[in-house]
Motif scaffolding. Structure first.
Motif, PDB file in Angstrom:
ATOM      1  N   LYS A 227       0.764  -1.143   0.014  1.00  0.00           N
ATOM      2  CA  LYS A 227       0.017   0.167  -0.097  1.00  0.00           C
ATOM      3  C   LYS A 227       0.824   1.140  -0.001  1.00  0.00           C
ATOM      4  O   LYS A 227       0.189   2.458  -0.328  1.00  0.00           O
TER       5      LYS A 227
ATOM      6  N   LYS B 298       3.366   3.446  -1.628  1.00  0.00           N
ATOM      7  CA  LYS B 298       3.825   3.628  -3.119  1.00  0.00           C
ATOM      8  C   LYS B 298       5.118   3.762  -3.335  1.00  0.00           C
ATOM      9  O   LYS B 298       6.010   3.173  -3.996  1.00  0.00           O
ATOM     10  N   SER B 299       5.466   4.823  -2.237  1.00  0.00           N
ATOM     11  CA  SER B 299       7.008   5.203  -2.563  1.00  0.00           C
ATOM     12  C   SER B 299       7.936   4.125  -1.927  1.00  0.00           C
ATOM     13  O   SER B 299       9.108   3.506  -2.668  1.00  0.00           O
TER      14      SER B 299
ATOM     15  N   THR C 108       7.330   0.882  -1.882  1.00  0.00           N
ATOM     16  CA  THR C 108       7.158  -0.230  -2.928  1.00  0.00           C
ATOM     17  C   THR C 108       8.125  -0.181  -3.856  1.00  0.00           C
ATOM     18  O   THR C 108       8.858  -1.176  -4.439  1.00  0.00           O
ATOM     19  N   ASN C 109       8.224   1.012  -4.546  1.00  0.00           N
ATOM     20  CA  ASN C 109       9.048   1.348  -5.817  1.00  0.00           C
ATOM     21  C   ASN C 109      10.522   1.263  -5.445  1.00  0.00           C
ATOM     22  O   ASN C 109      11.285   0.765  -6.092  1.00  0.00           O
TER      23      ASN C 109
END
Length: 186
Positions: free
Chosen positions: A64, A66-67, A69-70
């Motif tokens: 959940k 985003k930053s 996970t990247n």
């Protein structure tokens, strides 16, 4: 009201090679942080390194987020021992404290606040990368926790220089002290 001067710590945040690789021309920032470290140690100011670190397999990183996970995609390409290594030009000394955090703010997922309170530190001097990341999040959380704040503007860096200046000039300047490396070490 106490007239004693505040106990101070210099925070050196996210100065890991894996993070600095995203910063253009980070050599100047490293040089300025090294000057700040020298001054802090000469003046007996507590140095606290804050680094980002995870367990094998990155269970702390939610899909959940985003930053992160990247960022995890990039981290999985590295040797796990490299991830939390502070840049070799500014390695901690034995008397320095190293705190490992799990999110953007230096307080999030770390024992930083416990250390600051146990040492009666109430003034934080912030350095690190990125200005719009760890420096911003730590600044805002520390401000909300009633710490006195100083930001050494040229010992911080962001990938986006315009964003760096906006955060320093528009947000930090109204809520803390902003100073250059040369002015602080003078």
């Amino acid at each position: 009201m106490s007239t004693a001067s505040p106990s101070t710590a210099l925070l050196v945040m996210d100065m890991q090679s894996v993070i600095l690789n995203f910063m253009p021309n980070h050599e100047t920032t490293l040089h300025n942080v090294a000057k700040c470290l020298k001054k802090a140690r000469e003046d007996k100011i507590q140095v606290i390194y804050v680094r980002l670190g995870f367990r094998d397999g990155f269970p702390e990183i939610s899909e959940k987020n985003k930053s992160f996970t990247n960022f995890r995609k990039y981290l999985t390409t590295l040797d796990p021992s490299e991830i939390s290594q502070i840049h070799p030009s500014i390695l901690p000394f034995a008397e320095d404290i190293v705190v490992t955090k799990k999110r953007i703010s230096a307080f999030s997922g770390s024992d930083l606040e416990m250390i600051l309170r146990s040492m009666d530190i109430d003034h934080l001097i912030l350095t690190g990368v990125a200005t719009s990341g760890v420096v911003l999040c730590t600044f805002l959380e520390a401000m909300d926790k009633d710490y006195q704040l100083t930001v050494i503007s040229d010992a911080c860096q962001d990938k986006d220089e315009t964003l760096h200046h906006m955060v320093i000039d528009k947000l930090f300047s109204e809520r803390g002290k902003i100073i250059s490396t040369n002015d602080w070490v003078a």
